[in-house]
Design a protein around this motif. Structure first.
Motif, mmCIF file in Angstrom:
data_model
loop_
_atom_site.group_PDB
_atom_site.id
_atom_site.type_symbol
_atom_site.label_atom_id
_atom_site.label_comp_id
_atom_site.label_asym_id
_atom_site.label_seq_id
_atom_site.Cartn_x
_atom_site.Cartn_y
_atom_site.Cartn_z
ATOM 1 N N GLU A 55 7.676 -6.791 23.661
ATOM 2 C CA GLU A 55 8.469 -6.954 24.876
ATOM 3 C C GLU A 55 9.965 -6.902 24.588
ATOM 4 O OE1 GLU A 55 5.807 -9.407 28.041
ATOM 5 O OE2 GLU A 55 6.750 -10.624 26.479
ATOM 6 N N TYR A 56 10.368 -7.352 23.402
ATOM 7 C CA TYR A 56 11.771 -7.297 22.988
ATOM 8 C C TYR A 56 11.846 -6.928 21.518
ATOM 9 C CZ TYR A 56 12.872 -9.893 27.285
ATOM 10 O OH TYR A 56 13.001 -10.284 28.599
ATOM 11 N N LEU A 57 12.879 -6.170 21.158
ATOM 12 C CA LEU A 57 13.114 -5.903 19.742
ATOM 13 C C LEU A 57 14.606 -5.963 19.461
ATOM 14 C CD1 LEU A 57 14.373 -2.792 19.174
ATOM 15 C CD2 LEU A 57 12.061 -2.144 19.844
ATOM 16 N N ALA A 58 14.941 -6.387 18.256
ATOM 17 C CA ALA A 58 16.318 -6.364 17.777
ATOM 18 C C ALA A 58 16.411 -5.272 16.721
ATOM 19 C CB ALA A 58 16.711 -7.716 17.183
ATOM 20 N N ALA A 59 17.453 -4.445 16.820
ATOM 21 C CA ALA A 59 17.587 -3.331 15.888
ATOM 22 C C ALA A 59 19.048 -3.002 15.651
ATOM 23 C CB ALA A 59 16.856 -2.102 16.421
ATOM 24 N N LYS A 60 19.332 -2.371 14.517
ATOM 25 C CA LYS A 60 20.679 -1.907 14.222
ATOM 26 C C LYS A 60 21.148 -1.003 15.359
ATOM 27 C CE LYS A 60 20.688 -3.748 10.059
ATOM 28 N NZ LYS A 60 21.519 -4.930 9.745
ATOM 29 N N SER A 61 22.363 -1.220 15.822
ATOM 30 C CA SER A 61 22.837 -0.484 16.999
ATOM 31 C C SER A 61 22.952 1.008 16.744
ATOM 32 C CB SER A 61 24.188 -1.044 17.460
ATOM 33 O OG SER A 61 25.186 -0.853 16.474
ATOM 34 N N ASP A 62 23.184 1.413 15.482
ATOM 35 C CA ASP A 62 23.325 2.849 15.219
ATOM 36 C C ASP A 62 21.987 3.574 15.173
ATOM 37 O OD1 ASP A 62 22.368 1.925 12.789
ATOM 38 O OD2 ASP A 62 24.117 2.557 11.621
ATOM 39 N N GLN A 63 20.891 2.848 15.400
ATOM 40 C CA GLN A 63 19.574 3.477 15.475
ATOM 41 C C GLN A 63 19.185 3.797 16.919
ATOM 42 O OE1 GLN A 63 18.140 0.914 11.562
ATOM 43 N NE2 GLN A 63 16.965 0.732 13.443
ATOM 44 N N PHE A 64 20.067 3.463 17.861
ATOM 45 C CA PHE A 64 19.834 3.714 19.273
ATOM 46 C C PHE A 64 20.971 4.534 19.865
ATOM 47 C CE2 PHE A 64 16.532 0.693 18.807
ATOM 48 C CZ PHE A 64 15.712 0.781 19.929
ATOM 49 N N ALA A 65 20.718 5.114 21.033
ATOM 50 C CA ALA A 65 21.735 5.841 21.792
ATOM 51 C C ALA A 65 21.421 5.681 23.270
ATOM 52 C CB ALA A 65 21.749 7.322 21.409
ATOM 53 N N LEU A 66 22.384 6.007 24.126
ATOM 54 C CA LEU A 66 22.111 5.998 25.558
ATOM 55 C C LEU A 66 21.049 7.044 25.846
ATOM 56 C CD1 LEU A 66 25.746 5.779 26.998
ATOM 57 C CD2 LEU A 66 24.074 3.923 26.787
ATOM 58 N N MET A 67 20.014 6.661 26.576
ATOM 59 C CA MET A 67 18.933 7.609 26.857
ATOM 60 C C MET A 67 19.378 8.619 27.912
ATOM 61 S SD MET A 67 16.254 5.186 28.952
ATOM 62 C CE MET A 67 15.684 6.104 30.408
ATOM 63 N N PRO A 68 18.721 9.771 27.992
ATOM 64 C CA PRO A 68 19.073 10.763 29.017
ATOM 65 C C PRO A 68 19.027 10.140 30.408
ATOM 66 C CG PRO A 68 17.513 11.673 27.441
ATOM 67 C CD PRO A 68 17.597 10.208 27.151
#
Length: 322
Positions: free
Chosen positions: A101-114
């Motif tokens: 339901e929730y995850l914490a991750a390094k911010s540089d592993q994500f991007a704004l989705m389309p």
């Protein structure tokens, strides 16, 4: 919060939805409220206990899932790329899992989705998009007018590799079953070779790029040799799995002054996923989903994935979109 965890390795039934503590993001992390995660071959490989490379890294209990999409719920003190409420897609920290339901991750592993897609569609993309982008754009450096052959073109990685090549102006041929021929042409394939009835080496030659996205954890030596034979002088063979060339393979590469590269190495997730989002919002690439399962049916989704005949991706819906 609830999350899927495994306490032993084995068949799909070892996956259990359990109560766990909600993570707190570190200074360089974001907390994501997960709406969707996709099912990848890596998930069931890990669930079974991993391959030789993974086994030493796997420690029970553990989560599953290597990509997903959701909303930023909280940000660490060092995070500058995102704000609370952003819709994002990406990959969790290594082996933490995205079936949660929730995850914490390094911010540089994500991007704004389309902006033009749903959470389910965005959640289907990151793991495969990074491999396809890495291999086709960063390693092969695809250019307009080049000729590309994509093995396993109907799968999760293959269909994106095909679309990325077309978006960059290449002439693209895919290998797939006859069942997927029309589907691949709708995605932009200039030609499709039925691997059940045709030998690609009898049909194509002088390929600038051969991209292998077949859904296996080892690369068939015969396929490698056949693929190098259809490369042009100075071409490149890109693979989504580890390549340990034998002497004959090395000799063929040297004879053609060709190179071999593995996709997914040294990937910048934020840059890759940002560029992919631009292509999707421009209508040049689209997510392909085979089926969406409620995450309570993760075992059934894994069985579906393990057939290795999935068109595009299987998605686990963790939450319904508002």
């Amino acid at each position: 919060m609830k999350a899927i965890r495994i306490y032993e390795f084995g068949e799909p039934e070892v996956m259990k939805i359990v109560e766990v503590e909600r993570p707190v993001p570190a200074p360089d992390e974001i907390l994501v409220k997960v709406y969707a995660a996709s099912v990848n071959p890596a998930d069931y490989i890990i669930r079974r206990g991993g391959n030789e490379g993974l086994k030493p890294l796997l420690k029970l209990p553990m989560g599953l899932g290597i990509d997903g999409a959701g909303i930023v719920e909280a940000i660490g003190s060092e995070v500058t790329k995102f704000k609370i409420g952003d819709r994002v897609y990406g990959v969790p920290n290594y082996l933490d899992g995205s079936y949660t339901e929730y995850l914490a991750a390094k911010s540089d592993q994500f991007a704004l989705m389309p902006q033009s897609v749903s959470f389910n569609e965005a959640g289907s993309l990151p793991a495969c998009a990074r491999m396809a982008w890495s291999g086709m754009v960063e390693k092969a450096k695809i250019k307009p007018g080049q000729h590309v052959l994509v093995h396993g073109a109907a799968g999760g990685i293959g269909n994106l590799a095909l679309q990325f090549a077309k978006a960059h102006g290449a002439y693209v041929i895919g290998t797939a079953s006859a069942y997927n021929a029309d589907f691949l042409k709708q995605l932009g394939a200039d030609d499709v070779i039925d691997y059940n009835t045709q030998k690609f080496e009898d049909i194509v030659r002088d390929m600038d790029v051969v991209f292998n996205a077949t859904p296996t954890t080892t690369v068939d030596e015969a396929l490698r040799l056949r693929s190098v034979k259809v490369l042009r002088e100075g071409g490149i063979f890109v693979c989504t799995h580890g390549v340990w060339p034998g002497d004959e393979f090395k000799e063929l590469l040297a004879r053609k002054n060709a190179t071999v590269s593995m996709a997914g190495v040294d990937i910048n997730h934020y840059h890759c996923l940002t560029e992919v989002a631009k292509l999707i919002d421009a209508g040049k690439v689209k997510p392909v989903i085979s089926r969406i399962y409620p995450w309570e049916q993760a075992a059934e989704a894994h069985r579906d994935s393990e057939t290795k005949h999935v068109r595009g991706k299987i998605v686990l819906q963790v939450r319904k979109e508002d």
